[in-house]
Design an enzyme around this catalytic site. Sequence first.
Site, PDB file in Angstrom:
ATOM      1  N   ALA A 146       0.852  -1.194   0.000  1.00  0.00           N
ATOM      2  CA  ALA A 146       0.000   0.000   0.000  1.00  0.00           C
ATOM      3  C   ALA A 146       0.887   1.241   0.000  1.00  0.00           C
ATOM      4  O   ALA A 146       2.032   1.191   0.444  1.00  0.00           O
ATOM      5  CB  ALA A 146      -0.880  -0.017   1.243  1.00  0.00           C
ATOM      6  N   GLY A 174       0.653  -5.170   1.017  1.00  0.00           N
ATOM      7  CA  GLY A 174      -0.472  -5.277   0.086  1.00  0.00           C
ATOM      8  C   GLY A 174      -0.054  -5.894  -1.238  1.00  0.00           C
ATOM      9  O   GLY A 174      -0.876  -6.497  -1.935  1.00  0.00           O
ATOM     10  N   GLU A 219      -0.253  -9.487  -0.644  1.00  0.00           N
ATOM     11  CA  GLU A 219      -1.670  -9.843  -0.489  1.00  0.00           C
ATOM     12  C   GLU A 219      -2.359  -9.894  -1.861  1.00  0.00           C
ATOM     13  O   GLU A 219      -3.202 -10.755  -2.111  1.00  0.00           O
ATOM     14  CB  GLU A 219      -2.361  -8.835   0.436  1.00  0.00           C
ATOM     15  CG  GLU A 219      -1.867  -8.974   1.871  1.00  0.00           C
ATOM     16  CD  GLU A 219      -2.473  -7.930   2.784  1.00  0.00           C
ATOM     17  OE1 GLU A 219      -2.161  -6.744   2.585  1.00  0.00           O
ATOM     18  OE2 GLU A 219      -3.248  -8.299   3.682  1.00  0.00           O
ATOM     19  N   GLU A 248       3.785  -5.296   7.454  1.00  0.00           N
ATOM     20  CA  GLU A 248       2.872  -4.301   8.042  1.00  0.00           C
ATOM     21  C   GLU A 248       3.129  -4.065   9.520  1.00  0.00           C
ATOM     22  O   GLU A 248       3.004  -2.953  10.026  1.00  0.00           O
ATOM     23  CB  GLU A 248       1.409  -4.750   7.848  1.00  0.00           C
ATOM     24  CG  GLU A 248       0.872  -4.562   6.447  1.00  0.00           C
ATOM     25  CD  GLU A 248       1.169  -5.721   5.502  1.00  0.00           C
ATOM     26  OE1 GLU A 248       2.078  -6.540   5.806  1.00  0.00           O
ATOM     27  OE2 GLU A 248       0.497  -5.827   4.462  1.00  0.00           O
TER      28      GLU A 248
HETATM   29  C1  LIG Z   1      -4.790  -0.095   3.947  1.00  0.00           C
HETATM   30  C2  LIG Z   1      -3.571  -0.435   4.690  1.00  0.00           C
HETATM   31  C3  LIG Z   1      -2.832  -1.529   4.031  1.00  0.00           C
HETATM   32  C4  LIG Z   1      -1.579  -1.803   4.399  1.00  0.00           C
HETATM   33  C5  LIG Z   1      -0.837  -2.851   3.749  1.00  0.00           C
HETATM   34  C6  LIG Z   1       0.538  -2.398   3.278  1.00  0.00           C
HETATM   35  O1  LIG Z   1       0.884  -2.762   2.212  1.00  0.00           O
HETATM   36  S1  LIG Z   1       1.479  -1.432   4.255  1.00  0.00           S
HETATM   37  C7  LIG Z   1       2.960  -1.231   3.303  1.00  0.00           C
HETATM   38  C8  LIG Z   1       3.774  -2.456   3.352  1.00  0.00           C
HETATM   39  N1  LIG Z   1       4.966  -2.316   2.578  1.00  0.00           N
HETATM   40  C9  LIG Z   1       6.138  -2.070   3.110  1.00  0.00           C
HETATM   41  O2  LIG Z   1       6.285  -1.945   4.313  1.00  0.00           O
HETATM   42  C10 LIG Z   1       7.293  -1.945   2.164  1.00  0.00           C
HETATM   43  C11 LIG Z   1       8.027  -0.673   2.407  1.00  0.00           C
HETATM   44  N2  LIG Z   1       9.109  -0.493   1.467  1.00  0.00           N
HETATM   45  C12 LIG Z   1      10.272  -1.154   1.556  1.00  0.00           C
HETATM   46  O3  LIG Z   1      10.500  -1.995   2.379  1.00  0.00           O
HETATM   47  C13 LIG Z   1      11.332  -0.744   0.587  1.00  0.00           C
HETATM   48  O4  LIG Z   1      11.044   0.541   0.166  1.00  0.00           O
HETATM   49  C14 LIG Z   1      11.471  -1.669  -0.635  1.00  0.00           C
HETATM   50  C15 LIG Z   1      10.155  -1.852  -1.343  1.00  0.00           C
HETATM   51  C16 LIG Z   1      12.030  -3.011  -0.190  1.00  0.00           C
HETATM   52  C17 LIG Z   1      12.468  -1.011  -1.631  1.00  0.00           C
HETATM   53  O5  LIG Z   1      13.684  -0.747  -0.949  1.00  0.00           O
HETATM   54  P1  LIG Z   1      14.801   0.195  -1.601  1.00  0.00           P
HETATM   55  O6  LIG Z   1      15.948   0.200  -0.642  1.00  0.00           O
HETATM   56  O7  LIG Z   1      15.031  -0.206  -2.990  1.00  0.00           O
HETATM   57  O8  LIG Z   1      14.162   1.648  -1.680  1.00  0.00           O
HETATM   58  P2  LIG Z   1      13.714   2.622  -0.519  1.00  0.00           P
HETATM   59  O9  LIG Z   1      13.309   1.887   0.692  1.00  0.00           O
HETATM   60  O10 LIG Z   1      14.735   3.673  -0.347  1.00  0.00           O
HETATM   61  O11 LIG Z   1      12.388   3.255  -1.136  1.00  0.00           O
HETATM   62  C18 LIG Z   1      12.450   4.074  -2.296  1.00  0.00           C
HETATM   63  C19 LIG Z   1      11.413   5.161  -2.135  1.00  0.00           C
HETATM   64  O12 LIG Z   1      10.109   4.558  -2.173  1.00  0.00           O
HETATM   65  C20 LIG Z   1       9.372   4.939  -1.018  1.00  0.00           C
HETATM   66  N3  LIG Z   1       8.505   3.804  -0.635  1.00  0.00           N
HETATM   67  C21 LIG Z   1       8.879   2.543  -0.471  1.00  0.00           C
HETATM   68  N4  LIG Z   1       7.819   1.783  -0.167  1.00  0.00           N
HETATM   69  C22 LIG Z   1       6.757   2.603  -0.154  1.00  0.00           C
HETATM   70  C23 LIG Z   1       5.378   2.411   0.097  1.00  0.00           C
HETATM   71  N5  LIG Z   1       4.855   1.207   0.377  1.00  0.00           N
HETATM   72  N6  LIG Z   1       4.580   3.470   0.049  1.00  0.00           N
HETATM   73  C24 LIG Z   1       5.073   4.704  -0.244  1.00  0.00           C
HETATM   74  N7  LIG Z   1       6.380   4.955  -0.499  1.00  0.00           N
HETATM   75  C25 LIG Z   1       7.197   3.909  -0.451  1.00  0.00           C
HETATM   76  C26 LIG Z   1      10.442   5.236   0.031  1.00  0.00           C
HETATM   77  O13 LIG Z   1       9.935   6.063   1.031  1.00  0.00           O
HETATM   78  C27 LIG Z   1      11.514   5.894  -0.813  1.00  0.00           C
HETATM   79  O14 LIG Z   1      11.151   7.222  -1.048  1.00  0.00           O
HETATM   80  P3  LIG Z   1      11.805   8.414  -0.215  1.00  0.00           P
HETATM   81  O15 LIG Z   1      11.299   9.642  -0.869  1.00  0.00           O
HETATM   82  O16 LIG Z   1      13.292   8.219  -0.286  1.00  0.00           O
HETATM   83  O17 LIG Z   1      11.308   8.289   1.192  1.00  0.00           O
END
Ligand SMILES: CC/C=C/CC(=O)SCCNC(=O)CCNC(=O)[C@H](O)C(C)(C)COP(=O)(O)OP(=O)(O)OC[C@H]1O[C@@H](n2cnc3c(N)ncnc32)[C@H](O)[C@@H]1OP(=O)(O)O
Length: 719
Positions: A61, A100, A103, A123
């Site tokens: 998400a 998500g 999922e 999450e």
């Molecule tokens: C309705 C509620 C539902 C909830 C269910 C969910 O899905 S909650 C979200 C679960 N997902 C995560 O926790 C994953 C989070 N992301 C990561 O672990 C990592 O970003 C990655 C996908 C493994 C990629 O890693 P990498 O090292 O390649 O990059 P960065 O971590 O530096 O990320 C790059 C930029 O992308 C932004 N970002 C990453 N994931 C998300 C996300 N899910 N939503 C929004 N933005 C995301 C991250 O913040 C970086 O941007 P910046 O501007 O540098 O902050």
Amino acid sequence: MAQYSCVSGSVGLITLKNPPVNALSAAVRHGIVDTVKRALSEPKVKSVVICGQNGIFCGGADIREFASDMSGPPLVPMIHAIEAANKPVVAAIEGSALGGGLELALGCHYRIAHSKAKLGLPEVTLGLLPAAGGTQRLPRLIGVPAALNLITTGRHVTAAEALQLGVVDQVTDQNTVDAAVKFALSVAGQSLDARRISTYPCPRPSDLDALFDGVMQKVRQSARGAIAPVACVQAVRAAATLPYTQGMEREKELMATLFTSGQARALQYCFFAQRAVGRWSMPSGARWDTSKPRPVHKAAVIGLGTMGRGIAVALAQTGLSVVAVETQEKQLMEAKQAVSGMLERGAKRRGVAPALDGISYSGNIQAVADADLVIEAVFEDMTLKEKIFQQLSAVCKPGTFLCTNTSALDVDHLASQTRNPELVVGMHFFAPAHVMKLLEVVYGTRSSPQAVATAMQLGKKMGKVSVAVGNCRGFVGNRMLKPYLEQAFFLLEEGATPELVDRALEEFGFAMGVFRVSDLSGLDVGWKVRKGDGLAEPEMATGQSARIRQGRRYSPLGDLLCEQGRYGQKTGQGWYQYDKPGGRVARSDPWLHSFLEEYRARHGLVARRIDQQEVLERCLYVLINEGFHILEDGIAAGPEDIDVIYVFGYGWPRHRGGPMFYASMVGLAKVLERLEHYHQAHPDVPYMQPCNLLRRLVASGSPPIQRWREVIKKLHSQL
Ligand SMILES: CC/C=C/CC(=O)SCCNC(=O)CCNC(=O)[C@H](O)C(C)(C)COP(=O)(O)OP(=O)(O)OC[C@H]1O[C@@H](n2cnc3c(N)ncnc32)[C@H](O)[C@@H]1OP(=O)(O)O
């Protein structure tokens, strides 16, 4: 958004497009709903593949949307519609399928992953649970114990482990989308009855109650007050005990309480703060995106005590060539053995070959001559460090970066001992250096942006969360720790016990209270520093000067324990007692309690009842107040830097978001009011005097933490 095309004549290909991680924003969810509908309605399409652009399936998400009203199609019905489809839907997983994203893949009928892909339901690390059916589908697919493990830890698994667990159906080394399309062609027209996970019965282990009780106990112990891991266990229990539809209701209910919680806000703040610190800047205007690091092929470590050994291991594990120097022969031999052991154990844990050949050892400082970067990690003694920096400046090839692993000493002074002060920075590691994630990269007034960029990049390579900070006594972390420790001593003088203070801090969420940590790291460490500062001389411990030093309130309690040889765990006695020197289990010590009573009587102090609230307010608010001073002084660029340092280096509970975030949650006006109250009661404690920046922020209506930088900038421009 999501892009639709028809490939190989009969496969509908849906590509998620939302760089950088294809997060499921409202636009992407709209795109999926529309394209799935289209694929299912087109007669020529017999099967569907869902993939993500740029080599990443989906990062889950869109976390940035959580703070808004979350418009757009909800995930649960969207995933149900995919699962209910009458054409096979295959997820082509490259890069990451997280939260998500996984999922969504679990709603598909088949999952094919690239061998380098990572999958997980993280999450819980954001203070949430997988509420798009993750807690209900995963246990049905891989069993309750494995699902509990993945969901309560949030860990990412490799494609190989995912295959072994049964999360994915196939792993490929080739182009994943091509493999998925080929697979989709092969299953077109086949029955999907056995492919809809929500229809599977959840396997019920015979010892269900014992299993859940055990996991719940473990989770409560390690979560230290975090609510999401507990809710995750409750949701999986619903999967094991209720029909799917009711399980989904329970998942939704539990998520509703988590979603709006302060803990979720704190954890999501930490997620972005951790990434924000990589975009460092210096007061000179130098920044992460305009400063080019120089490559480091060969690194050296000087001094192979505990810190030096850990640093050498962390460097070798990155694959660098490392020279480890220790001039004392016995120490060098011991270090060689210890470092090899650490490398072997680490490699065994990670299932790789130990990087033993990457390290060479020497007793001669000349051995570092051709290193690209040297990290000095000798004893915390300025005279010794001065000498080493003078030698390094003479010995090293032109351009070698010279770094000091000091935890508090003046980086500018060390730089002044060298011919090229622009090449000098601090790299403050935390013990044990090969384990702890935090690295403070300290820039001095003359450090070049390239030196900072190189240290930051090396830190990243070593797997550290690196934070660039300015040079001052104790930098960010230890500078803030000083008033915190001081308050803990004062509380003992006024009637508290180490047990009471530690209990308050541990119930707040710290893994260990201040006195238990002090026993673990050794009371003599602080004693030496205080002696160096001219504060802790034995003759000062009596008479007038005992509790007032350098014009302010002082507590000699720590010094008095050290004078008795009570250094903490290593001597078997400190603030607590241990069964033997080196013992780990802290027990209350009647001697210490009598000692405190005698001390109070000697100084005419009357013990009063102190509650946990006072412990927290005094210890935490002075630490936070110092954090505001650090921001005001420009030592940290923003509150995120301080919070990341405290969460990764000082055991601050992540679900509280770090000290500055915590202050914003408590309310800045409240923090100010309590500091004013305590400062009035203790005018001889300057740390309690509220910082000007805190007053400014309150006067400007206590803006959210994301807007503090504007107020700080304004303040700096007026100075
Ligand atoms: C309705 C509620 C539902 C909830 C269910 C969910 O899905 S909650 C979200 C679960 N997902 C995560 O926790 C994953 C989070 N992301 C990561 O672990 C990592 O970003 C990655 C996908 C493994 C990629 O890693 P990498 O090292 O390649 O990059 P960065 O971590 O530096 O990320 C790059 C930029 O992308 C932004 N970002 C990453 N994931 C998300 C996300 N899910 N939503 C929004 N933005 C995301 C991250 O913040 C970086 O941007 P910046 O501007 O540098 O902050």
